[in-house]
Design a protein around this motif. Structure first.
Motif, PDB file in Angstrom:
ATOM      1  N   LEU A 120      82.541  84.919  21.965  1.00 20.81           N
ATOM      2  CA  LEU A 120      82.588  83.622  21.204  1.00 20.81           C
ATOM      3  C   LEU A 120      82.019  83.982  19.412  1.00 20.81           C
ATOM      4  O   LEU A 120      81.500  83.033  19.001  1.00 20.81           O
ATOM      5  CB  LEU A 120      81.538  82.760  21.673  1.00 20.81           C
ATOM      6  N   GLY A 121      81.986  85.308  19.272  1.00 22.56           N
ATOM      7  CA  GLY A 121      81.706  85.721  17.948  1.00 22.56           C
ATOM      8  C   GLY A 121      80.365  86.383  17.799  1.00 22.56           C
ATOM      9  O   GLY A 121      79.697  86.724  18.865  1.00 22.56           O
ATOM     10  N   ASP A 122      79.485  86.037  16.792  1.00 27.81           N
ATOM     11  CA  ASP A 122      78.271  86.649  16.506  1.00 27.81           C
ATOM     12  C   ASP A 122      77.114  85.340  16.421  1.00 27.81           C
ATOM     13  O   ASP A 122      77.767  84.194  15.996  1.00 27.81           O
ATOM     14  CB  ASP A 122      78.073  87.432  15.122  1.00 27.81           C
ATOM     15  N   ALA A 123      75.841  85.830  16.664  1.00 24.60           N
ATOM     16  CA  ALA A 123      74.925  84.696  16.732  1.00 24.60           C
ATOM     17  C   ALA A 123      73.519  85.337  16.313  1.00 24.60           C
ATOM     18  O   ALA A 123      73.325  86.450  16.582  1.00 24.60           O
ATOM     19  CB  ALA A 123      74.729  83.932  18.043  1.00 24.60           C
ATOM     20  N   GLU A 124      72.834  84.454  15.475  1.00 22.96           N
ATOM     21  CA  GLU A 124      71.545  85.096  15.304  1.00 22.96           C
ATOM     22  C   GLU A 124      70.320  84.376  16.277  1.00 22.96           C
ATOM     23  O   GLU A 124      69.162  84.931  16.428  1.00 22.96           O
ATOM     24  CB  GLU A 124      70.952  84.527  13.756  1.00 22.96           C
TER      25      GLU A 124
END
Length: 325
Positions: A298-302
């Protein structure tokens, strides 16, 4: 009974012959509709429409990603989900105890439907995305990302060797192992929520390079062997959170051996932090990190917030399923 068969024609094990045989089996005693997915997220919309139209059961012939999409469309509804293995690994179907062969699995599901074997189960939720068996952050999700990039026909025919090759390549070239990528805090079901919405109780934060939040166990399968990270976790328990502090070979290989049932218990490994009976958890990244749910990148997250959602989904459960405590 009204049944919708959702088919992912691109899934690894789905063939025209298999699809026809399964359609005939399901239509013998039930009112059957059939829909094929054509794009990412399509299964979610098909499942939502089925629930709105009063369909009793949505049967998914596809991989774990298609199942996840359908579960997100059905969560909170009265329409049940049934899994027919059609992907390369089929973690959730195998966790339920279904046969690997999709035609045999269909027979087991029809027996379960006839016997009324439905269970209301809990789901995990990462931010606003539900997951059936696990969500992964860091190295785990970076491997999934590489598999998806190399997917297509290669994923269809290479199967597990592709995942192993992607894991080695990711470890060597595509993931920063030099310093902790994130920190994780959690609150167990035995702790009351704090007055501050950000307070997750007394559990200390742990830093890591890979974290897996499990709604059930095993984590995945390598060939016929399940890789178990949280043996106590079942579909009728809260979540478990497993964090790996280091990915150095001398610390990672014993973890893999323990997960495969070889060597010492995983709970005794100082490189691993295991928390069971988790109601919610928060992950704060030191740098953007990849994440995935049920094998879907689902991509990148912080920052990610995980929570257990009890009684979220009706599930058709094969008779004698090992997925419950």
């Amino acid at each position: 009974m009204k049944v919708l068969l959702v088919v992912n024609p691109s899934a690894s094990s789905v063939t025209a012959r298999t699809r026809i045989v399964i359609q005939k089996a399901l239509s013998a005693d039930h009112r059957l509709e059939v829909a094929a997915t054509s794009r990412r997220g399509h299964a979610t919309r098909l499942a939502q429409s089925a629930a709105n139209d009063g369909i009793d059961v949505v049967v998914v012939l596809g991989g774990d990603g298609t199942l996840n999409e359908a579960a997100n469309g059905l969560a909170g509804s009265e329409t049940a989900l049934a899994a027919v293995p059609g992907g390369s690994t089929n973690v959730f179907a195998r966790t339920l105890g279904l046969p690997d062969d999709p035609v045999e699995a269909t027979g087991a599901l029809l027996d379960a439907i006839e016997a009324g074997s439905l269970r209301r189960v809990g789901l995990g939720c990462a931010n606003d995305r539900y997951f059936l068996f696990h969500a992964g952050v860091g190295f785990d999700a970076a491997v999934v990302e590489q598999v998806e990039r190399k997917g297509g026909l290669l994923k269809r025919f290479a199967g597990h060797p592709l995942f192993v090759a992607a894991a080695v390549d990711t470890w060597a070239r595509h993931y920063d192992r030099s310093s902790p990528a994130f920190r994780v805090s959690s609150r167990s079901v035995h702790e009351a929520p704090g007055d501050d919405g950000d307070d997750l109780g007394e559990a200390a934060e742990v830093e890591g390079l890979m974290a897996v939040v499990l709604n059930t166990d095993p984590y995945t399968y390598l060939g016929t062997r399940g890789l178990s990270l949280a043996p106590a976790t079942r579909l009728d328990t809260p979540l478990s959170v497993v964090t790996l502090r280091s990915l150095a070979p001398q610390r990672l290989l014993p973890v893999l051996a323990a997960a495969a049932g070889l060597g010492r218990r995983l709970a005794d490994d100082p490189n691993v932090d295991i928390r069971d009976d988790v109601a919610e958890a928060r992950l704060v990244a030191n740098r953007p990190v990849p994440w995935q749910v049920d094998g879907d990148h689902l991509g990148d997250a912080e920052e990610l917030h995980f929570r257990h959602v009890p009684d979220a989904l009706d599930l058709v459960v094969p008779l004698g399923s090992p997925a419950f405590s």
